[in-house]
Design a protein around this motif. Sequence first.
Motif, PDB file in Angstrom:
ATOM      1  N   SER A 123       5.453  11.663  -8.527  1.00 36.05           N
ATOM      2  CA  SER A 123       4.455  12.026  -9.895  1.00 36.05           C
ATOM      3  C   SER A 123       4.303  13.042  -9.521  1.00 36.05           C
ATOM      4  CB  SER A 123       3.554  11.463 -10.217  1.00 36.05           C
ATOM      5  OG  SER A 123       2.950  10.675  -9.849  1.00 36.05           O
ATOM      6  N   ASN A 124       3.554  13.318  -7.953  1.00 34.02           N
ATOM      7  CA  ASN A 124       2.947  14.734  -7.887  1.00 34.02           C
ATOM      8  C   ASN A 124       3.955  15.918  -7.926  1.00 34.02           C
ATOM      9  OD1 ASN A 124       0.609  13.477  -8.145  1.00 34.02           O
ATOM     10  ND2 ASN A 124      -0.105  14.399  -6.591  1.00 34.02           N
ATOM     11  N   LEU A 125       4.875  15.604  -6.916  1.00 36.35           N
ATOM     12  CA  LEU A 125       6.065  16.064  -6.518  1.00 36.35           C
ATOM     13  C   LEU A 125       6.667  16.680  -7.712  1.00 36.35           C
ATOM     14  CD1 LEU A 125       8.085  17.748  -4.258  1.00 36.35           C
ATOM     15  CD2 LEU A 125       9.157  15.203  -3.709  1.00 36.35           C
ATOM     16  N   GLN A 126       7.210  15.735  -8.830  1.00 37.78           N
ATOM     17  CA  GLN A 126       8.005  16.266  -9.786  1.00 37.78           C
ATOM     18  C   GLN A 126       6.702  17.064 -10.900  1.00 37.78           C
ATOM     19  OE1 GLN A 126       8.335  12.068 -11.476  1.00 37.78           O
ATOM     20  NE2 GLN A 126      10.182  12.034 -10.448  1.00 37.78           N
ATOM     21  N   SER A 163      -6.150  10.720  -3.847  1.00 42.44           N
ATOM     22  CA  SER A 163      -6.613  10.005  -4.776  1.00 42.44           C
ATOM     23  C   SER A 163      -5.949   8.475  -4.896  1.00 42.44           C
ATOM     24  CB  SER A 163      -5.935  10.974  -5.592  1.00 42.44           C
ATOM     25  OG  SER A 163      -4.404  10.872  -5.754  1.00 42.44           O
ATOM     26  N   THR A 164      -5.408   8.191  -3.599  1.00 48.42           N
ATOM     27  CA  THR A 164      -4.482   6.557  -3.433  1.00 48.42           C
ATOM     28  C   THR A 164      -5.598   6.016  -2.763  1.00 48.42           C
ATOM     29  OG1 THR A 164      -3.109   7.666  -2.473  1.00 48.42           O
ATOM     30  CG2 THR A 164      -2.593   7.918  -4.510  1.00 48.42           C
ATOM     31  N   GLN A 165      -5.947   6.656  -2.149  1.00 48.57           N
ATOM     32  CA  GLN A 165      -6.720   5.725  -1.077  1.00 48.57           C
ATOM     33  C   GLN A 165      -7.208   4.762  -1.356  1.00 48.57           C
ATOM     34  OE1 GLN A 165      -9.573   7.504   1.579  1.00 48.57           O
ATOM     35  NE2 GLN A 165     -10.096   6.375   2.758  1.00 48.57           N
ATOM     36  N   LYS A 166      -8.417   4.566  -2.803  1.00 50.59           N
ATOM     37  CA  LYS A 166      -8.829   3.577  -2.569  1.00 50.59           C
ATOM     38  C   LYS A 166      -7.126   2.291  -4.250  1.00 50.59           C
ATOM     39  CE  LYS A 166     -12.666   5.594  -3.178  1.00 50.59           C
ATOM     40  NZ  LYS A 166     -14.717   5.875  -5.080  1.00 50.59           N
ATOM     41  N   ALA A 167      -6.912   3.275  -4.341  1.00 48.55           N
ATOM     42  CA  ALA A 167      -5.856   1.924  -4.992  1.00 48.55           C
ATOM     43  C   ALA A 167      -5.324   1.463  -4.095  1.00 48.55           C
ATOM     44  CB  ALA A 167      -5.259   2.715  -5.773  1.00 48.55           C
ATOM     45  N   CYS A 168      -4.676   2.240  -2.600  1.00 43.76           N
ATOM     46  CA  CYS A 168      -4.020   1.717  -1.175  1.00 43.76           C
ATOM     47  C   CYS A 168      -5.078   0.501  -0.989  1.00 43.76           C
ATOM     48  CB  CYS A 168      -3.571   2.229  -0.732  1.00 43.76           C
ATOM     49  SG  CYS A 168      -2.758   2.076   0.346  1.00 43.76           S
ATOM     50  N   ILE A 169      -5.742   0.179  -1.001  1.00 44.26           N
ATOM     51  CA  ILE A 169      -6.841  -0.235  -0.136  1.00 44.26           C
ATOM     52  C   ILE A 169      -7.247  -1.948  -1.055  1.00 44.26           C
ATOM     53  CG2 ILE A 169      -9.120  -0.317   0.921  1.00 44.26           C
ATOM     54  CD1 ILE A 169      -8.692   2.292   2.035  1.00 44.26           C
ATOM     55  N   GLY A 186       0.468  -1.435   0.068  1.00 45.31           N
ATOM     56  CA  GLY A 186       0.031  -0.118  -0.158  1.00 45.31           C
ATOM     57  C   GLY A 186       1.050   1.254  -0.206  1.00 45.31           C
ATOM     58  N   GLY A 187       1.821   1.518   0.517  1.00 47.26           N
ATOM     59  CA  GLY A 187       2.793   2.773   0.834  1.00 47.26           C
ATOM     60  C   GLY A 187       3.457   2.973  -0.358  1.00 47.26           C
ATOM     61  N   GLU A 188       3.406   1.714  -1.054  1.00 48.21           N
ATOM     62  CA  GLU A 188       4.855   2.059  -2.636  1.00 48.21           C
ATOM     63  C   GLU A 188       3.552   2.641  -3.696  1.00 48.21           C
ATOM     64  OE1 GLU A 188       5.463  -1.892  -2.998  1.00 48.21           O
ATOM     65  OE2 GLU A 188       7.366  -1.774  -2.462  1.00 48.21           O
ATOM     66  N   ILE A 189       2.244   2.579  -2.989  1.00 51.45           N
ATOM     67  CA  ILE A 189       1.333   3.025  -3.952  1.00 51.45           C
ATOM     68  C   ILE A 189       0.817   4.398  -3.812  1.00 51.45           C
ATOM     69  CG2 ILE A 189      -1.298   2.993  -4.195  1.00 51.45           C
ATOM     70  CD1 ILE A 189      -0.116   0.597  -5.694  1.00 51.45           C
ATOM     71  N   VAL A 190       1.313   4.966  -2.862  1.00 49.61           N
ATOM     72  CA  VAL A 190       1.644   6.056  -2.241  1.00 49.61           C
ATOM     73  C   VAL A 190       2.694   7.241  -2.422  1.00 49.61           C
ATOM     74  CG1 VAL A 190       0.942   7.740  -0.716  1.00 49.61           C
ATOM     75  CG2 VAL A 190      -0.511   5.930  -0.218  1.00 49.61           C
ATOM     76  N   GLU A 191       3.516   6.328  -2.847  1.00 53.52           N
ATOM     77  CA  GLU A 191       4.893   7.146  -2.626  1.00 53.52           C
ATOM     78  C   GLU A 191       4.861   7.046  -4.509  1.00 53.52           C
ATOM     79  OE1 GLU A 191       9.640   5.282  -2.573  1.00 53.52           O
ATOM     80  OE2 GLU A 191       8.026   4.254  -2.748  1.00 53.52           O
ATOM     81  N   PRO A 247       1.699  28.529  -2.654  1.00 51.50           N
ATOM     82  CA  PRO A 247       0.947  26.673  -2.281  1.00 51.50           C
ATOM     83  C   PRO A 247       1.292  25.872  -3.742  1.00 51.50           C
ATOM     84  CG  PRO A 247      -0.545  27.142  -1.309  1.00 51.50           C
ATOM     85  CD  PRO A 247       0.616  29.013  -2.079  1.00 51.50           C
ATOM     86  N   LYS A 248       1.624  24.637  -3.355  1.00 47.50           N
ATOM     87  CA  LYS A 248       1.942  24.418  -4.280  1.00 47.50           C
ATOM     88  C   LYS A 248       1.833  22.574  -4.176  1.00 47.50           C
ATOM     89  CE  LYS A 248       5.241  26.053  -7.602  1.00 47.50           C
ATOM     90  NZ  LYS A 248       6.780  26.561  -7.665  1.00 47.50           N
ATOM     91  N   PRO A 249       0.373  21.991  -3.788  1.00 44.94           N
ATOM     92  CA  PRO A 249      -0.163  20.670  -2.843  1.00 44.94           C
ATOM     93  C   PRO A 249       0.669  19.493  -3.288  1.00 44.94           C
ATOM     94  CG  PRO A 249      -1.443  22.292  -2.509  1.00 44.94           C
ATOM     95  CD  PRO A 249      -0.639  23.119  -4.153  1.00 44.94           C
ATOM     96  N   PHE A 250       1.421  18.805  -3.371  1.00 46.23           N
ATOM     97  CA  PHE A 250       1.914  17.606  -3.975  1.00 46.23           C
ATOM     98  C   PHE A 250       0.874  16.155  -2.764  1.00 46.23           C
ATOM     99  CE2 PHE A 250       5.435  18.714  -1.091  1.00 46.23           C
ATOM    100  CZ  PHE A 250       6.090  17.356  -1.413  1.00 46.23           C
ATOM    101  N   LEU A 251       1.382  16.338  -1.642  1.00 44.22           N
ATOM    102  CA  LEU A 251       1.183  15.457  -0.521  1.00 44.22           C
ATOM    103  C   LEU A 251      -0.521  15.360  -0.481  1.00 44.22           C
ATOM    104  CD1 LEU A 251       3.230  15.915   2.491  1.00 44.22           C
ATOM    105  CD2 LEU A 251       3.613  14.040   0.879  1.00 44.22           C
ATOM    106  N   LYS A 252      -1.516  16.277  -0.183  1.00 43.93           N
ATOM    107  CA  LYS A 252      -2.376  15.802  -0.028  1.00 43.93           C
ATOM    108  C   LYS A 252      -3.517  15.262  -1.113  1.00 43.93           C
ATOM    109  CE  LYS A 252      -6.796  18.114   1.811  1.00 43.93           C
ATOM    110  NZ  LYS A 252      -6.921  19.413   3.496  1.00 43.93           N
ATOM    111  N   PRO A 253      -3.279  16.189  -2.262  1.00 45.41           N
ATOM    112  CA  PRO A 253      -4.028  15.260  -3.713  1.00 45.41           C
ATOM    113  C   PRO A 253      -3.529  14.324  -3.618  1.00 45.41           C
ATOM    114  CG  PRO A 253      -2.472  17.542  -3.851  1.00 45.41           C
ATOM    115  CD  PRO A 253      -2.558  17.249  -2.289  1.00 45.41           C
ATOM    116  N   ALA A 254      -2.105  13.780  -3.111  1.00 46.82           N
ATOM    117  CA  ALA A 254      -1.663  11.851  -3.495  1.00 46.82           C
ATOM    118  C   ALA A 254      -2.614  11.278  -2.091  1.00 46.82           C
ATOM    119  CB  ALA A 254      -0.413  12.595  -3.351  1.00 46.82           C
ATOM    120  N   LYS A 255      -2.973  12.012  -1.177  1.00 50.17           N
ATOM    121  CA  LYS A 255      -3.355  11.091  -0.434  1.00 50.17           C
ATOM    122  C   LYS A 255      -4.086  10.654  -0.215  1.00 50.17           C
ATOM    123  CE  LYS A 255      -5.159  11.477   4.097  1.00 50.17           C
ATOM    124  NZ  LYS A 255      -5.292  12.482   5.884  1.00 50.17           N
TER     125      LYS A 255
END
Length: 143
Positions: A44-47, A123-129, A34-39, A113-121
Motif C-alpha cells: 500500500s505504501n509503494l502504491q 508501523s507494522t511491528q505491533k500488528a505483525c507481532i 507476520g510477513g503477510e502483514i508487512v507485505e 526520496p519517497k520512503p515506503f519500506l522504513k515507514p512500513a517496518k
Amino acid sequence: MAKAVIKMPEDFLLKISRLGEKTDEILLRILKAGGEIVEAKVKSNLQGVIGSGTKEESRSTGELISALGVSTAKQDRDGNFNVKVGFSEPRVDGKSNAMIASVLEYGKSGQPPKPFLKPAKSSTQKACIEAMKQKLKKEMENI
C-alpha cells in the motif's frame, strides 16, 4: 531447605510435547502470517509513492508492485528462522527491482526520496507481532 513440587495438567503437558515435534512446521506458518502483514503495508505504501510528486506523467508498468512478495521461512546459520519481504528478480526490461526500489526509497540526484519500506517496518511491528501471537494460539489449539 524447602521443596516445592508443581504438577502441570496432563493435557497441557501433552500439548507441549506435541508442539516440540512440530515446532519447525508451526514456526514456518507463524512467520508467514507476520510477513503477510508487512507485505500488505509495503504494497500500500509503494502504491502511494509510485508516480506521486513527479513533473512528468508516471511511466510505471506495475512490475515493481507485482514483484513484491514474502519468502518462505528459512533458518540462518545462527539457528534463527526468518522471512523476507522483498522483490523478485529479474525484470522484463533487464533492470533490477532492488535498484528501482532503492531509488524510490532513498532518492537520487534530482529525485527526492519517497520512503515506503522504513515507514512500513515501523508501523507494522505491533500488528505483525499480534498476528503471529494469534497464529500461535490457533496452532496450539489444533494440537
